[in-house]
Design an enzyme around this catalytic site. Structure first.
Site, mmCIF file in Angstrom:
data_model
loop_
_atom_site.group_PDB
_atom_site.id
_atom_site.type_symbol
_atom_site.label_atom_id
_atom_site.label_comp_id
_atom_site.label_asym_id
_atom_site.label_seq_id
_atom_site.Cartn_x
_atom_site.Cartn_y
_atom_site.Cartn_z
ATOM 1 N N HIS A 272 -3.287 -5.307 -0.167
ATOM 2 C CA HIS A 272 -2.816 -5.849 1.115
ATOM 3 C C HIS A 272 -2.816 -7.377 1.061
ATOM 4 O O HIS A 272 -3.796 -8.016 1.449
ATOM 5 C CB HIS A 272 -3.721 -5.379 2.256
ATOM 6 C CG HIS A 272 -3.562 -3.937 2.605
ATOM 7 N ND1 HIS A 272 -2.720 -3.492 3.606
ATOM 8 C CD2 HIS A 272 -4.130 -2.824 2.069
ATOM 9 C CE1 HIS A 272 -2.780 -2.170 3.680
ATOM 10 N NE2 HIS A 272 -3.622 -1.743 2.755
ATOM 11 N N CYS B 80 0.836 -1.199 0.000
ATOM 12 C CA CYS B 80 0.000 0.000 0.000
ATOM 13 C C CYS B 80 0.875 1.255 0.000
ATOM 14 O O CYS B 80 1.503 1.566 -1.007
ATOM 15 C CB CYS B 80 -0.974 -0.047 1.177
ATOM 16 S SG CYS B 80 -2.358 1.103 1.015
ATOM 17 N N GLU C 212 -1.444 -9.435 2.946
ATOM 18 C CA GLU C 212 -1.445 -10.065 4.274
ATOM 19 C C GLU C 212 -2.834 -10.546 4.694
ATOM 20 O O GLU C 212 -2.967 -11.466 5.508
ATOM 21 C CB GLU C 212 -0.884 -9.103 5.329
ATOM 22 C CG GLU C 212 -1.756 -7.896 5.655
ATOM 23 C CD GLU C 212 -1.470 -6.678 4.792
ATOM 24 O OE1 GLU C 212 -1.777 -5.546 5.229
ATOM 25 O OE2 GLU C 212 -0.954 -6.856 3.676
#
EC number: 6.3.4.2
Length: 545
Positions: free
Chosen positions: A515, A379, A517
């Site tokens: 993102h 990001c 994750e």
């Protein structure tokens, strides 16, 4: 199909691990072949955590459908296969906002709006909607029993349990059983008082999960069972462990799953935890350790990067490497210099908002690029990499993001004013739009460029990843930047927004606007994090040689 409800509450102190306990129970029930979902009811008055400080509340977890939710939903997705949605998390603020909106519309026909029944009914409606279509719904109530904020939620679940019938609802209560070194024993009195508090609300717990730093002796469990009116087999000892992924096996060893399935009359196979045993084995048997520097502005609270922390560990599991995360405040780099980055095997710059610490992140990206250290930007981490490359390689002096400097010479990053969502709808924003709920959110399609590192890692021409941002790369300045050697290797569904960048002449320099994750799990890992950790290991080997 009648949904079975398991309501999870906590007592004595906060941060006992209700989310982990709920997720671990869900993992065992899922391993028995049941369709399980988990909900989190948060008692704070914010509508959602989207605009809350990460150093107060921890990370904001983004679901596939674009909801900004509590970090516990990240735990849920890492433990079970069910994907969370906006129906899996709601707050007091959301409930009150909905009820007040209905009152203004006249939906209540002039009735006096009260906590009971209007607020509690709204809570029950949302819980039932979130549980729809699932065999088991585990509902975690945030906060601690005795807090004034959680009372409407506790009253709502008390009512709901009565309405669906006690053969379809059970209560699981987590308490603290502290060990007093001076006395040489664990003390059960806090648990007794916590259950007494719960009983005063009208809830009799069916299961007690007793948190302690050690296994609780059978005699103390029998004492708790006697005083708290629960069967001995329903008093579960949940001691501290060195890995949260050991909790499912710990709970199963005490037959917690069987207790629930028997009470609910559910016929299902025995739980197969082979996948979790493999995770534990991989975690306990790494071949080497790598040190990855995480350069952020919220490092005072590691939970602000909870999913990134876990995703790095998952990357380590898939590469048989232990990951040591070194947290580095980006402001410290600004004041003390890039020597703080020496000795690292890789550098990760995660997402963030606001100007504070941005120059330190830019310096981190520069250090990684110039010293050929593996770099992963997420990001804002991609945006600072873009700014750094524009300034120091593409000859664009004064390049910046319009988020931080509106009148900069080269605004290589700017506000997204229009984009096409995954369903083909056109979304528009301006600088005057509210901060809450107005970003580009949720799962979006991304096209990967053939021959790129990311295409090789993902093994697919298209991927879906989750987003949470309102600024993007300025396409007008891309030709000059790409001519200097940086390449765009991932594009949005309409191929108008930059999603991934790489530096081809660097061993491993990848940055993504999304993102990754949020979709990493301990059992499956994630392509980007596995590739990043592997690159860190290779960098370490080259240095040792």
């Amino acid at each position: 199909m009648t949904t079975k409800y398991i309501f999870v509450t906590g007592g004595v102190v906060s941060s006992l691990g209700k989310g982990i306990a709920a997720a671990s129970l869900a993992a065992i029930l899922e391993a028995r072949g049941l369709d399980v979902t988990i909900m989190k009811l948060d008692p704070y008055i914010n509508v959602d955590p989207g605009t809350m400080s990460p150093t107060q509340h921890g990370e904001v977890f983004v679901t596939e459908d674009g909801a900004e939710t509590d970090l516990d939903l990240g735990h849920y997705e890492r433990f079970i296969r069910t994907k969370m949605t906006r129906r899996n998390n709601f707050t007091t603020g959301r409930i009150y906002a909905d009820v007040l909106r209905k009152e203004r519309r006249g939906d209540y026909l002039g009735a006096t709006i009260q906590v009971i029944p209007h607020i509690t009914n709204a809570i029950k409606e949302r819980v039932i909607a979130g549980a729809e279509g699932h065999q088991v719904a585990i509902v975690e109530v945030g906060g601690t029993v005795g807090d004034i904020e959680s009372l409407p939620f506790l009253e709502a679940i008390r009512q709901l349990a009565a309405e669906v019938g006690r053969n379809n609802a059970m209560f699981m209560h987590l308490t603290l059983v502290p060990y007093l070194a001076a006395a040489g024993e664990v003390k059960t009195k806090p648990t007794q008082h916590s259950v007494k508090e719960l009983l005063s609300i009208g809830i009799q717990p069916d299961v007690l999960i007793c948190r302690s730093d050690r296994a609780i002796p059978a005699v103390e469990r029998a004492k708790i069972a006697l005083f708290c009116n629960v069967p001995e087999r329903a008093v579960i000892s949940m001691k501290d462990v060195d890995s949260i992924y050991k909790i499912p096996a710990l709970l199963k060893s005490q037959n917690l799953d069987s207790y629930f399935t028997e009470r609910f009359g559910l016929e299902c196979k025995e739980a197969d935890l082979a996948e979790w045993e493999q995770v534990i084995y991989e975690e306990a048997n790494p071949t080497a350790e790598v040190t990855i520097g995480m350069v952020g502005k919220y490092v005072s609270l590691p939970d602000a990067y909870k999913s990134v922390n876990e995703a790095l560990k998952h990357g380590g599991l898939k590469t048989r490497l232990s990951v040591n995360i070194k947290y580095i405040d980006s402001q410290d780099i600004e004041t003390r210099g890039a020597e703080l980055l020496e000795g690292l095997d890789a550098i990760l710059v995660p997402g963030g908002f606001g100007e504070r610490g941005v120059e330190g992140k830019i310096q981190a990206a520069q250090y990684a690029r110039e010293n050929k250290i593996p770099y992963l930007g997420i990001c804002l981490g991609m945006q600072v990499a873009m700014i750094e490359f524009a300034r120091n390689v593409a000859g664009m002096e004064g390049a910046h993001s319009s988020e931080f400097k509106k009148d900069c010479a080269y605004p290589v990053v700017g506000l997204i004013t229009e984009w096409v969502d995954d369903e083909g709808n056109i979304e528009t924003r301006t600088e005057k739009s509210d901060l809450g709920g107005t970003m580009r959110l949720g799962s979006q399609l991304c096209h990967l460029v053939e021959g790129s590192k990311v295409r090789q890692m993902y093994g697919s021409p298209t991927i879906y990843e989750r987003h949470r941002h309102r600024y993007e790369v300025n396409n007008k300045l891309l030709p000059q930047i790409e001519a200097a050697g940086l390449k765009v290797t991932g594009l949005s569904a309409d191929k108008k927004l930059v999603e991934i960048i790489e530096i081809p002449d660097h061993p491993w320099f990848v940055a993504a606007q999304f993102h990754p994750e949020f979709t990493s799990t301990p059992r499956d890992g994630h392509a980007l994090f596995a590739g990043f950790v592997k690159a860190a290991g290779e960098y370490q080997k080259r240095n040792l040689k």
